[in-house]
Design a protein around this motif. Structure first.
Motif, PDB file in Angstrom:
ATOM      1  N   ASP A   2      -1.176 -17.798 -27.977  1.00  0.00           N
ATOM      2  CA  ASP A   2      -0.551 -16.904 -27.346  1.00  0.00           C
ATOM      3  C   ASP A   2       0.813 -16.431 -28.122  1.00  0.00           C
ATOM      4  O   ASP A   2       0.825 -17.012 -29.197  1.00  0.00           O
ATOM      5  N   GLN A   3       1.407 -15.504 -27.882  1.00  0.00           N
ATOM      6  CA  GLN A   3       2.540 -14.930 -28.641  1.00  0.00           C
ATOM      7  C   GLN A   3       3.811 -15.949 -28.890  1.00  0.00           C
ATOM      8  O   GLN A   3       4.069 -15.792 -30.142  1.00  0.00           O
ATOM      9  N   LEU A   4       3.991 -16.943 -27.931  1.00  0.00           N
ATOM     10  CA  LEU A   4       4.979 -17.946 -28.405  1.00  0.00           C
ATOM     11  C   LEU A   4       4.289 -18.921 -29.345  1.00  0.00           C
ATOM     12  O   LEU A   4       5.284 -19.327 -30.450  1.00  0.00           O
ATOM     13  N   GLY A   5       3.255 -19.213 -29.191  1.00  0.00           N
ATOM     14  CA  GLY A   5       2.503 -19.989 -30.431  1.00  0.00           C
ATOM     15  C   GLY A   5       2.511 -19.564 -31.722  1.00  0.00           C
ATOM     16  O   GLY A   5       2.574 -19.913 -32.589  1.00  0.00           O
ATOM     17  N   SER A   6       2.120 -18.201 -31.767  1.00  0.00           N
ATOM     18  CA  SER A   6       2.510 -17.456 -32.911  1.00  0.00           C
ATOM     19  C   SER A   6       3.846 -17.405 -33.515  1.00  0.00           C
ATOM     20  O   SER A   6       3.683 -17.550 -34.516  1.00  0.00           O
ATOM     21  N   VAL A  40      17.614 -23.262 -34.180  1.00  0.00           N
ATOM     22  CA  VAL A  40      16.806 -22.185 -33.493  1.00  0.00           C
ATOM     23  C   VAL A  40      15.538 -23.069 -32.781  1.00  0.00           C
ATOM     24  O   VAL A  40      15.069 -22.709 -31.810  1.00  0.00           O
ATOM     25  N   GLY A  41      15.047 -23.977 -33.590  1.00  0.00           N
ATOM     26  CA  GLY A  41      14.031 -24.646 -32.767  1.00  0.00           C
ATOM     27  C   GLY A  41      14.504 -25.541 -31.569  1.00  0.00           C
ATOM     28  O   GLY A  41      13.722 -25.646 -30.535  1.00  0.00           O
ATOM     29  N   LEU A  42      15.576 -26.058 -31.680  1.00  0.00           N
ATOM     30  CA  LEU A  42      16.122 -26.693 -30.415  1.00  0.00           C
ATOM     31  C   LEU A  42      16.325 -25.581 -29.285  1.00  0.00           C
ATOM     32  O   LEU A  42      16.167 -25.804 -27.926  1.00  0.00           O
ATOM     33  N   THR A  46      14.384 -25.220 -25.606  1.00  0.00           N
ATOM     34  CA  THR A  46      15.144 -25.129 -24.437  1.00  0.00           C
ATOM     35  C   THR A  46      14.617 -24.042 -23.692  1.00  0.00           C
ATOM     36  O   THR A  46      14.460 -24.005 -22.529  1.00  0.00           O
ATOM     37  N   TRP A  47      14.540 -22.970 -24.323  1.00  0.00           N
ATOM     38  CA  TRP A  47      14.179 -21.741 -23.713  1.00  0.00           C
ATOM     39  C   TRP A  47      12.701 -21.802 -23.114  1.00  0.00           C
ATOM     40  O   TRP A  47      12.513 -21.295 -21.905  1.00  0.00           O
ATOM     41  N   VAL A  48      11.655 -22.381 -23.806  1.00  0.00           N
ATOM     42  CA  VAL A  48      10.357 -22.352 -23.345  1.00  0.00           C
ATOM     43  C   VAL A  48      10.426 -23.572 -22.215  1.00  0.00           C
ATOM     44  O   VAL A  48       9.576 -23.402 -21.476  1.00  0.00           O
ATOM     45  N   GLY A  49      10.780 -24.760 -22.305  1.00  0.00           N
ATOM     46  CA  GLY A  49      10.792 -25.853 -21.378  1.00  0.00           C
ATOM     47  C   GLY A  49      11.934 -26.266 -20.533  1.00  0.00           C
ATOM     48  O   GLY A  49      11.844 -27.268 -20.280  1.00  0.00           O
ATOM     49  N   GLY A  55      14.790 -31.724 -24.419  1.00  0.00           N
ATOM     50  CA  GLY A  55      14.610 -33.354 -25.084  1.00  0.00           C
ATOM     51  C   GLY A  55      13.650 -33.577 -25.883  1.00  0.00           C
ATOM     52  O   GLY A  55      13.698 -34.121 -26.682  1.00  0.00           O
ATOM     53  N   VAL A  56      12.377 -32.620 -25.512  1.00  0.00           N
ATOM     54  CA  VAL A  56      11.273 -32.726 -26.660  1.00  0.00           C
ATOM     55  C   VAL A  56      11.964 -32.326 -28.186  1.00  0.00           C
ATOM     56  O   VAL A  56      11.389 -32.775 -29.195  1.00  0.00           O
TER      57      VAL A  56
END
Length: 177
Positions: A2-6, A40-42, A46-49, A55-56
């Motif tokens: 999917d686009q987010l995985g990309s 940006v990873g955090l 947060t945006w996705v989950g 927490g992940v």
């Protein structure tokens, strides 16, 4: 994919490639790369989950950060490598980051063996390894001043004495993905 995985793939592989190049070239992984990677990873997690994703991301960052921070505290590793692993963990989460760390450590071991074969320094390396294990078993006993990574990297023989662990993390990411 999917686009987010990309997006995750592009960001992580770009950061890993950049870190690998600078680490092999200058034995340095820059804050200009690692700090945004963590933040940006955090934010992405947060945006996705939502709160669970945050927490992940935090747990993944800790899985990348804590084991390498222990090595950093002894002077055996650079801070850029530690922050790069934390950034990777923020994007990947704890399980995949643990896989990347394990793979990276195995690659670092293979790199070390290759350097020993190339330079024919088995006895010296075995002595230093035994001495390091002995010293590590003693409380409050880190590396001596001349053995700390920042001093090793200034020597002419630094390619024989230091592992560009940022490059090992990049390869570990590539092989674990």
């Amino acid at each position: 994919m999917d686009q987010l995985g990309s997006v995750v793939t592009v960001v992580l592989f770009s950061a890993a490639l950049t870190a690998a190049v600078t680490d092999v070239w200058k034995f340095k992984v820059y804050n200009a790369l690692t700090i945004p990677l963590i933040l940006v990873g955090l934010a992405y997690q947060t945006w996705v989950g939502g709160a669970g994703g945050a927490g992940v991301g935090v747990l993944g960052a800790l899985v990348g950060f804590v084991p390498l921070a222990v090595l950093y505290s002894t002077g055996a590793m650079g801070a850029g490598d530690v922050k790069l692993a934390a950034g990777g963990g923020a994007w990947l989460g704890p399980t995949l980051m643990a896989d990347v760390l394990l793979t990276s450590c195995l690659l670092a071991g293979c790199y070390s063996i290759a350097v020993m074969l190339w330079t024919k320094s088995f006895r010296q390396t075995w002595f230093h390894f035994k001495f390091a294990v002995y010293r590590a078993s003693m409380p409050d006993c880190g590396l001596s001043t001349e053995e700390r990574l920042e001093n090793v990297l200034h020597g002419n023989d630094r390619r024989r004495r230091a592992i560009p662990f940022g490059a090992m993390l990049a390869l570990g990411l590539l092989l674990s993905w």
